[in-house]
Write a protein that holds these residues in place. Structure first.
Motif, mmCIF file in Angstrom:
data_model
loop_
_atom_site.group_PDB
_atom_site.id
_atom_site.type_symbol
_atom_site.label_atom_id
_atom_site.label_comp_id
_atom_site.label_asym_id
_atom_site.label_seq_id
_atom_site.Cartn_x
_atom_site.Cartn_y
_atom_site.Cartn_z
ATOM 1 N N LYS A 1 0.867 -1.130 -0.072
ATOM 2 C CA LYS A 1 -0.022 -0.082 -0.085
ATOM 3 C C LYS A 1 0.879 1.271 -0.026
ATOM 4 O O LYS A 1 1.851 1.269 0.906
ATOM 5 C CB LYS A 1 -0.995 0.078 1.059
ATOM 6 C CG LYS A 1 -1.882 1.239 1.274
ATOM 7 C CD LYS A 1 -2.872 1.226 0.349
ATOM 8 C CE LYS A 1 -3.654 2.429 0.346
ATOM 9 N NZ LYS A 1 -4.641 2.912 -0.702
ATOM 10 N N SER A 2 0.541 2.273 -0.920
ATOM 11 C CA SER A 2 1.380 3.339 -0.887
ATOM 12 C C SER A 2 0.320 4.552 -0.905
ATOM 13 O O SER A 2 -0.836 4.428 -1.572
ATOM 14 C CB SER A 2 2.162 3.526 -2.401
ATOM 15 O OG SER A 2 3.260 2.433 -2.604
ATOM 16 N N GLY B 1 2.592 0.421 9.782
ATOM 17 C CA GLY B 1 1.653 -0.052 8.934
ATOM 18 C C GLY B 1 0.998 -1.049 9.364
ATOM 19 O O GLY B 1 0.008 -1.569 8.474
ATOM 20 N N LYS B 2 0.682 -1.354 10.712
ATOM 21 C CA LYS B 2 -0.264 -2.228 10.994
ATOM 22 C C LYS B 2 -1.683 -2.050 10.851
ATOM 23 O O LYS B 2 -2.496 -2.683 10.583
ATOM 24 C CB LYS B 2 -0.135 -2.819 12.459
ATOM 25 C CG LYS B 2 -0.036 -1.475 13.623
ATOM 26 C CD LYS B 2 0.509 -1.921 14.899
ATOM 27 C CE LYS B 2 0.633 -0.920 15.998
ATOM 28 N NZ LYS B 2 1.122 0.609 15.625
ATOM 29 N N THR B 3 -2.159 -0.589 11.295
ATOM 30 C CA THR B 3 -3.503 -0.241 11.096
ATOM 31 C C THR B 3 -3.727 -0.248 9.669
ATOM 32 O O THR B 3 -4.923 -0.369 9.361
ATOM 33 C CB THR B 3 -3.627 1.145 11.844
ATOM 34 O OG1 THR B 3 -3.447 0.963 13.046
ATOM 35 C CG2 THR B 3 -4.983 1.592 11.656
ATOM 36 N N HIS C 1 7.224 -4.006 11.302
ATOM 37 C CA HIS C 1 8.354 -3.003 10.989
ATOM 38 C C HIS C 1 8.584 -2.358 9.721
ATOM 39 O O HIS C 1 8.903 -3.103 8.841
ATOM 40 C CB HIS C 1 9.732 -3.604 11.702
ATOM 41 C CG HIS C 1 11.056 -2.704 11.565
ATOM 42 N ND1 HIS C 1 10.882 -1.367 12.243
ATOM 43 C CD2 HIS C 1 12.303 -2.672 11.004
ATOM 44 C CE1 HIS C 1 11.911 -0.775 11.927
ATOM 45 N NE2 HIS C 1 12.839 -1.493 11.589
ATOM 46 N N GLN C 2 8.290 -0.890 9.797
ATOM 47 C CA GLN C 2 8.620 -0.337 8.314
ATOM 48 C C GLN C 2 7.697 -1.075 7.277
ATOM 49 O O GLN C 2 8.400 -1.137 6.101
ATOM 50 C CB GLN C 2 10.055 -0.133 8.058
ATOM 51 C CG GLN C 2 10.750 0.644 8.898
ATOM 52 C CD GLN C 2 12.263 0.818 8.578
ATOM 53 O OE1 GLN C 2 12.776 0.036 7.773
ATOM 54 N NE2 GLN C 2 12.929 1.878 9.217
ATOM 55 N N GLY C 3 6.443 -1.291 7.554
ATOM 56 C CA GLY C 3 5.553 -1.973 6.498
ATOM 57 C C GLY C 3 5.555 -3.112 6.081
ATOM 58 O O GLY C 3 5.126 -3.839 5.391
ATOM 59 N N ARG C 4 6.785 -3.820 6.884
ATOM 60 C CA ARG C 4 6.745 -5.408 6.682
ATOM 61 C C ARG C 4 6.722 -6.260 7.696
ATOM 62 O O ARG C 4 6.939 -5.709 8.985
ATOM 63 C CB ARG C 4 8.328 -5.899 6.224
ATOM 64 C CG ARG C 4 8.747 -5.171 4.906
ATOM 65 C CD ARG C 4 10.180 -5.540 4.658
ATOM 66 N NE ARG C 4 10.721 -4.781 3.426
ATOM 67 C CZ ARG C 4 10.344 -5.141 2.135
ATOM 68 N NH1 ARG C 4 9.509 -6.043 1.828
ATOM 69 N NH2 ARG C 4 11.072 -4.086 1.299
ATOM 70 N N GLN D 1 5.302 4.171 0.522
ATOM 71 C CA GLN D 1 5.132 2.845 0.507
ATOM 72 C C GLN D 1 5.104 2.761 2.097
ATOM 73 O O GLN D 1 6.171 2.469 2.556
ATOM 74 C CB GLN D 1 5.965 2.142 -0.134
ATOM 75 C CG GLN D 1 5.166 0.762 -0.580
ATOM 76 C CD GLN D 1 6.129 -0.112 -1.223
ATOM 77 O OE1 GLN D 1 7.371 0.097 -1.413
ATOM 78 N NE2 GLN D 1 5.518 -1.338 -1.889
ATOM 79 N N VAL D 2 3.636 2.543 2.556
ATOM 80 C CA VAL D 2 3.543 2.245 3.902
ATOM 81 C C VAL D 2 3.554 0.587 4.457
ATOM 82 O O VAL D 2 3.790 0.128 5.421
ATOM 83 C CB VAL D 2 2.380 2.893 4.364
ATOM 84 C CG1 VAL D 2 2.791 4.500 4.691
ATOM 85 C CG2 VAL D 2 1.053 2.521 4.022
ATOM 86 N N VAL D 3 3.056 -0.232 3.374
ATOM 87 C CA VAL D 3 3.059 -1.666 3.572
ATOM 88 C C VAL D 3 3.753 -2.451 2.627
ATOM 89 O O VAL D 3 3.557 -1.828 1.130
ATOM 90 C CB VAL D 3 1.527 -2.100 3.831
ATOM 91 C CG1 VAL D 3 1.496 -3.622 3.850
ATOM 92 C CG2 VAL D 3 1.039 -1.398 4.878
ATOM 93 N N LYS D 4 4.751 -3.076 2.648
ATOM 94 C CA LYS D 4 5.466 -3.859 1.568
ATOM 95 C C LYS D 4 5.367 -5.176 1.584
ATOM 96 O O LYS D 4 5.715 -5.765 2.503
ATOM 97 C CB LYS D 4 6.956 -3.125 1.654
ATOM 98 C CG LYS D 4 7.172 -1.699 1.898
ATOM 99 C CD LYS D 4 8.525 -1.402 2.583
ATOM 100 C CE LYS D 4 8.442 0.055 2.828
ATOM 101 N NZ LYS D 4 9.813 0.503 3.504
ATOM 102 N N ASP D 5 4.752 -5.982 0.508
ATOM 103 C CA ASP D 5 5.062 -7.029 0.216
ATOM 104 C C ASP D 5 4.408 -7.929 1.549
ATOM 105 O O ASP D 5 5.340 -8.919 2.084
ATOM 106 C CB ASP D 5 6.351 -7.454 -0.104
ATOM 107 C CG ASP D 5 6.261 -9.176 -0.770
ATOM 108 O OD1 ASP D 5 5.354 -9.546 -1.139
ATOM 109 O OD2 ASP D 5 7.353 -9.790 -0.408
#
Lengths: 353, 274
Positions: free
Chosen positions: A11-12, A41-43, A208-211, A17-21
């Motif tokens: 999600k960007s 990025g959890k929420t 952590h950092q979207g992952r 990019q706040v959620v990555k793969d």
């Protein structure tokens, strides 16, 4: 087969990019927590599952159905918000009945189900009150009942305890878990409070950092952190800069002594620098049954925390912490005393770089 | 020891006198129509006038239509801006206060140019067209008050989270607006409506330039022709405004879900097994 499956979700927001793969598979009836600091990025992941955000890439499946593009009101998901979000113009009963009315249930069904839900949250005597007449804990219970009333496929809890005081938080946490077990509903719980996540969940995703840095049971997350971030974020940690003395034999050197690593040192060579860690409760001032290693230190200070006494001890020129149970007969060595710190080799954590 | 705050007290008394003396004088004057006695003859004369009944009827209808139109324009706009376009909010706020900056006379001349003879929509050529322009003018004039009232109402209840809560329970956007948004900003809409009503009822510039038979121009006309009746009309206009201010305060201070008059409630949802 997993009940909720998130596959390669990203999600960007603009260039950010706040959620990555992000990948996750949750079994039916499982209680999974997303744990991480603010902005990890959890929420956002939770909101994508709820349908309030659309993933930039990846798919979300619930019970085998692809819901990635399905609107939030068609997903049959119950959601509890940090700010309660009860409808101020409706009484407690009307709030709980809202989802059932929307689903077109008849009056008798609505009345019966509202009664069941209020009984479940132990607020059946407050059905006629309005939200502003309830305490924060009561409002959040009503929000839980409202989310559960239409029998959703999935229950999502977005930091539901953050706005409550400590005592209410613990009791409501236990209630949420008990209700979840009773109903067997698949649940995702978002929190930044590690104690909450570890105490309530079947499995924890540390973000952590979207992952997703690590996915595991609370014991795995705490005892065998997969990354340096997880090790530092979950629980307190004493870290030591070490060097590999003999990679083949698993020999490490730190604080002026040689130790045997608990697991083989794969991919490392003799002489490589490495970070090792010990939890405060892994150390003791007196040798215990399994303790086969020790460090030399000097007592700096003691903090009395009730059931636990936390000692600060200087080892190799740096202060480290150790936690001991407050047992009767325990006497603290005077500050400035040289002491031996005992630990079991299996408690030594070798942190990945 | 109690400190007497002399200067603020003097200022308050002076301000009170500045406000009340003309009002009391006007009221007293309005009662002196009959020589040598105090009576409500001027008020009676006003109410007996057919023109008064016509203009007040016209103004009330035009104001009510303006309220409905204003609410239909402002509530969805404020809702959508709060929900989906928060970055646009400063711009919408700026637009909403423009009527305070642009004089009404400019607005009317703008109407005359755009909707006059030869226009694609010659509204000024018909009575209905002029009435439509008048109502739109009222909506524009009340926009700063209506928008602020509704937007503040929405800010007070975190409308975005409530919308998400309703949607997670299966509600469509329309149902969310009707069952959650409108009831929770009702007090704000009512406050905005009363302000709109007060502004529209006494409005003079737009009404006069569009040559509409409404209350504002009627008051001015009466003032030129009679002595006591305008004073009676002014007192009545004040009274109506005050009543509306009181109603606004009453509705504005009510909590959502709170009833105007307490009544016995019978639980519609009984406990299982009871």
């Amino acid at each position: 087969m997993s009940f909720l499956a998130l596959a390669a979700i990203s999600k960007s927001f603009g260039p950010n990019q706040v959620v990555k793969d992000f990948n996750l598979s949750v079994g039916k009836g499982e209680f999974v927590s997303f744990l991480g600091p603010s902005g990890c990025g959890k929420t956002t992941v939770l909101r994508m599952v709820a349908g309030f955000e659309t993933p930039s890439a990846g798919t979300i499946r619930i019970d085998g159905q692809d819901v990635t593009r399905l609107p939030a009101n068609k997903r049959r998901i119950g959601m509890v918000f940090q700010a309660y979000a009860l409808f101020p113009n409706m009484s407690v009963s009307q709030n709980v009945a809202f989802g059932l009315k929307v689903a077109g249930a008849d009056r008798a069904t609505i009345s019966r189900r509202v009664g069941e839900m209020l009984e479940l949250i132990k607020l059946d005597h407050l059905g006629e009150r309005f939200p502003y007449q309830l305490s924060g804990g009561q409002q959040q219970r009503v929000a839980l009942a409202r989310a559960l009333a239409p029998k959703p496929n999935l229950l999502l809890l977005d930091e539901p305890l953050s706005a409550l005081d400590a005592q209410i938080r613990v009791s409501l946490r236990d209630d949420i878990r008990a209700i979840q077990r009773e109903l067997g509903i698949t649940t995702i719980f978002v929190t930044h409070d590690q104690e909450e996540a570890l105490s309530i969940s079947d499995r924890v995703v540390v973000m952590h950092q979207g992952r997703a840095d690590q996915l595991g049971t609370p014991a795995e997350i705490y005892n065998r952190p997969a990354t340096r971030f997880v090790a530092n974020f979950v629980g307190k940690l004493n870290t030591f800069e070490a060097r590999i003395a003999d990679a083949d034999e698993g020999q490490l050197n730190f604080a002026g002594k040689d130790f045997t690593a608990p697991t083989p040192l794969r991919g490392l060579r003799s002489g490589d620098p490495i970070t090792v860690a010990l939890r405060p409760e892994a150390l003791a001032l007196h040798r215990r049954h399994d303790d086969e290693a020790s460090l030399q230190g000097k007592v700096l200070d003691f903090n009395f925390l009730g059931s636990v006494i936390r000692a600060k001890v200087e080892v190799d020129g740096r202060p480290i912490c150790l936690d001991m149970f407050n047992q009767s007969g325990f006497t603290m060595p005077p500050v400035g005393t040289a002491t031996e710190l005992y630990f079991s080799r299996s408690d030594l954590l070798v942190l990945p770089e | 020891m109690k400190t007497i705050r002399l200067f603020p007290t003097i200022i308050t008394v002076l301000a009170g006198l500045y406000f009340l003396v003309p009002l009391i004088a006007t009221f007293k004057f309005s009662l002196e129509m009959k020589r040598g006695e105090l009576s409500f003859a001027a008020y009676q004369s006003v109410f007996q006038s057919d023109t008064f009944v016509q203009v007040i009827g016209f103004s009330v209808v035009a104001s009510l239509v303006a309220i409905v139109l204003g609410a239909l324009l402002v509530v969805p706009t404020a809702y959508w801006v709060r929900l989906k376009l928060p970055k646009v909010r400063p711009f919408i706020e700026f637009v909403s206060i423009l009527p305070l900056v642009i004089p009404s006379v400019v607005l009317v001349f703008g109407y005359a140019r755009i909707y006059g003879t030869g226009s694609f929509l010659p509204l000024t050529m018909t009575e209905t067209g002029l009435n439509v322009l008048l109502v739109i003018g009222y909506v524009v004039l009340s926009l700063p008050y209506m928008y602020r009232a509704v937007d503040n109402g929405m800010a007070a209840i975190d409308i975005a989270t409530l919308t998400e809560a309703a949607e997670s329970l299966g509600a469509s956007r329309l149902r969310t607006i009707l069952a959650v948004v409108f009831p929770n900003v009702r007090s704000a809409i009512v406050s905005g409506a009363f302000l709109t009503f007060s502004i529209s009822l006494g409005e003079f510039v737009i009404t006069s330039l569009l040559n509409r038979p409404a209350f504002g121009p009627y008051m001015v006309q009466i003032g030129q022709d009679y002595a006591y009746q305008p004073a009676a009309l002014a007192v009545m206009a004040f009274a109506v405004t005050w009543v509306f201010m009181a109603l606004m305060e009453f509705f504005g201070s009510r909590r959502p879900g709170q009833r105007i008059f307490p009544r016995l409630r019978v639980s519609r949802f009984r406990r299982v097994g009871s």
